[in-house]
Design a protein around this motif. Sequence first.
Motif, PDB file in Angstrom:
ATOM      1  N   UNK A   1      72.334  14.527  -8.638  1.00 41.69           N
ATOM      2  CA  UNK A   1      73.253  15.226  -9.536  1.00 41.69           C
ATOM      3  C   UNK A   1      73.666  16.542  -8.890  1.00 41.69           C
ATOM      4  N   UNK A   2      74.963  16.738  -8.701  1.00 42.81           N
ATOM      5  CA  UNK A   2      75.432  17.934  -8.009  1.00 42.81           C
ATOM      6  C   UNK A   2      76.875  18.229  -8.367  1.00 42.81           C
ATOM      7  N   UNK A   3      77.153  19.484  -8.627  1.00 41.71           N
ATOM      8  CA  UNK A   3      78.515  19.968  -8.837  1.00 41.71           C
ATOM      9  C   UNK A   3      78.812  20.956  -7.725  1.00 41.71           C
ATOM     10  N   UNK A   4      79.778  20.628  -6.879  1.00 40.41           N
ATOM     11  CA  UNK A   4      79.994  21.396  -5.658  1.00 40.41           C
ATOM     12  C   UNK A   4      80.724  22.716  -5.919  1.00 40.41           C
ATOM     13  N   UNK A   5      79.982  23.665  -6.451  1.00 43.70           N
ATOM     14  CA  UNK A   5      80.549  24.972  -6.769  1.00 43.70           C
ATOM     15  C   UNK A   5      80.169  26.033  -5.746  1.00 43.70           C
ATOM     16  N   UNK A   6      79.250  25.697  -4.840  1.00 47.37           N
ATOM     17  CA  UNK A   6      78.822  26.668  -3.834  1.00 47.37           C
ATOM     18  C   UNK A   6      78.280  25.934  -2.619  1.00 47.37           C
ATOM     19  N   UNK A   7      78.197  26.651  -1.507  1.00 45.35           N
ATOM     20  CA  UNK A   7      77.643  26.057  -0.303  1.00 45.35           C
ATOM     21  C   UNK A   7      76.162  25.759  -0.469  1.00 45.35           C
ATOM     22  N   UNK A   8      75.465  26.530  -1.300  1.00 49.91           N
ATOM     23  CA  UNK A   8      74.034  26.297  -1.516  1.00 49.91           C
ATOM     24  C   UNK A   8      73.781  24.924  -2.120  1.00 49.91           C
ATOM     25  N   UNK A   9      74.670  24.470  -3.003  1.00 47.99           N
ATOM     26  CA  UNK A   9      74.544  23.138  -3.591  1.00 47.99           C
ATOM     27  C   UNK A   9      74.655  22.078  -2.502  1.00 47.99           C
ATOM     28  N   UNK A  10      75.613  22.240  -1.615  1.00 49.92           N
ATOM     29  CA  UNK A  10      75.808  21.278  -0.528  1.00 49.92           C
ATOM     30  C   UNK A  10      74.609  21.274   0.417  1.00 49.92           C
ATOM     31  N   UNK A  11      74.094  22.443   0.724  1.00 50.26           N
ATOM     32  CA  UNK A  11      72.900  22.526   1.567  1.00 50.26           C
ATOM     33  C   UNK A  11      71.742  21.767   0.944  1.00 50.26           C
ATOM     34  N   UNK A  12      71.586  21.903  -0.371  1.00 55.96           N
ATOM     35  CA  UNK A  12      70.487  21.247  -1.076  1.00 55.96           C
ATOM     36  C   UNK A  12      70.658  19.729  -1.069  1.00 55.96           C
ATOM     37  N   UNK A  13      71.882  19.252  -1.258  1.00 56.18           N
ATOM     38  CA  UNK A  13      72.139  17.811  -1.264  1.00 56.18           C
ATOM     39  C   UNK A  13      71.758  17.196   0.085  1.00 56.18           C
ATOM     40  N   UNK A  14      72.173  17.827   1.161  1.00 54.67           N
ATOM     41  CA  UNK A  14      71.835  17.315   2.491  1.00 54.67           C
ATOM     42  C   UNK A  14      70.330  17.374   2.716  1.00 54.67           C
ATOM     43  N   UNK A  15      69.710  18.472   2.322  1.00 53.19           N
ATOM     44  CA  UNK A  15      68.269  18.616   2.516  1.00 53.19           C
ATOM     45  C   UNK A  15      67.495  17.539   1.764  1.00 53.19           C
ATOM     46  N   UNK A  16      67.911  17.235   0.532  1.00 52.96           N
ATOM     47  CA  UNK A  16      67.236  16.210  -0.258  1.00 52.96           C
ATOM     48  C   UNK A  16      67.413  14.825   0.363  1.00 52.96           C
ATOM     49  N   UNK A  17      68.597  14.577   0.899  1.00 53.19           N
ATOM     50  CA  UNK A  17      68.849  13.289   1.558  1.00 53.19           C
ATOM     51  C   UNK A  17      67.967  13.126   2.786  1.00 53.19           C
ATOM     52  N   UNK A  18      67.921  14.151   3.615  1.00 53.83           N
ATOM     53  CA  UNK A  18      67.125  14.097   4.838  1.00 53.83           C
ATOM     54  C   UNK A  18      65.641  13.989   4.512  1.00 53.83           C
ATOM     55  N   UNK A  19      65.196  14.695   3.488  1.00 53.79           N
ATOM     56  CA  UNK A  19      63.789  14.617   3.085  1.00 53.79           C
ATOM     57  C   UNK A  19      63.426  13.208   2.616  1.00 53.79           C
TER      58      UNK A  19
END
Length: 288
Positions: free
Chosen positions: A99-117
């Motif tokens: 679940x993500x609403x792309x309102x900031x770069x921090x959200x995008x960083x978190x999405x990638x980090x969760x995928x890689x993890x």
Amino acid sequence: MTHVDDTAFPAQQQELPGLTTAMTPTPDHGESSYVGHGRLAGKRALITGGDSGIGRAVAIAYAREGADVAFTHLPVEAEDAAETARWVREAGVRCVAIEADFTSSAVCDDVVARTVETFGGLDVLVNNAGYQEARVFGLEAMDDARIERTVTTNLSALMWMTRAALPHLEAGDSVVNNSSIQAFTPSTTLLDYAATKAAVNNFTVNLAADLGPRGIRVNAVVPGPVWTPLQPASQPASKIEQFGRNVPFGRAAQPAELAGAFVFLADPVAASYVSGTVLGVTGGKPVF
């Protein structure tokens, strides 16, 4: 492959971002038709906006080609996201819905980090999430919130997601951006949306040149009119009845008809020398 072949849709409207279950007819995402051939076996893919429409079709196709699939969705799209996740898991691969609403770069960083993890790495990024409004016409009527939402979702988030993904991508990996025929033949009712999609094309070819020495491929798919929830959620009801009639094929595409292009561009063998390409899937409308 069998698709709904309507040249006109019943007048209908939803609120943004729109849901699949409320659409008439229900779109075809390849649930019953897409057959995989192992072209993405062992790959790990992240698809933004994978809950419905083109994103769901790509998720199903990638899963049936052997890729683990992570995808993002808005909170209100949880019902659609659960259905996409079900189809992905039925293909026998790993799936994570974020679940993500792309309102900031921090959200995008978190999405990638969760995928890689979750997957232990990332091989394919599909920047598919998009936003448009077409019920209020003219630049003077577009308030700051609309312009900011369109630019942030369609362009800023695409750059943020790609920047976050790049440290995890290696030679042979790929970024696939979802553009639009609006970048080439813009409608005045979608002035802001069309401008962002033209920028996506420029970003695609420029980034391909920048990442070429690293062997990372960057391409874009340019859809024509496609029957997705975004249409009844953003267009006037009267326009839905004519949706897709203005292309040479005389009809809108079903999301499943876009999946093959996204698979091809992610395929490290079939598309090994393909980068900087803007691939039209438009029902005959030109992309040059």
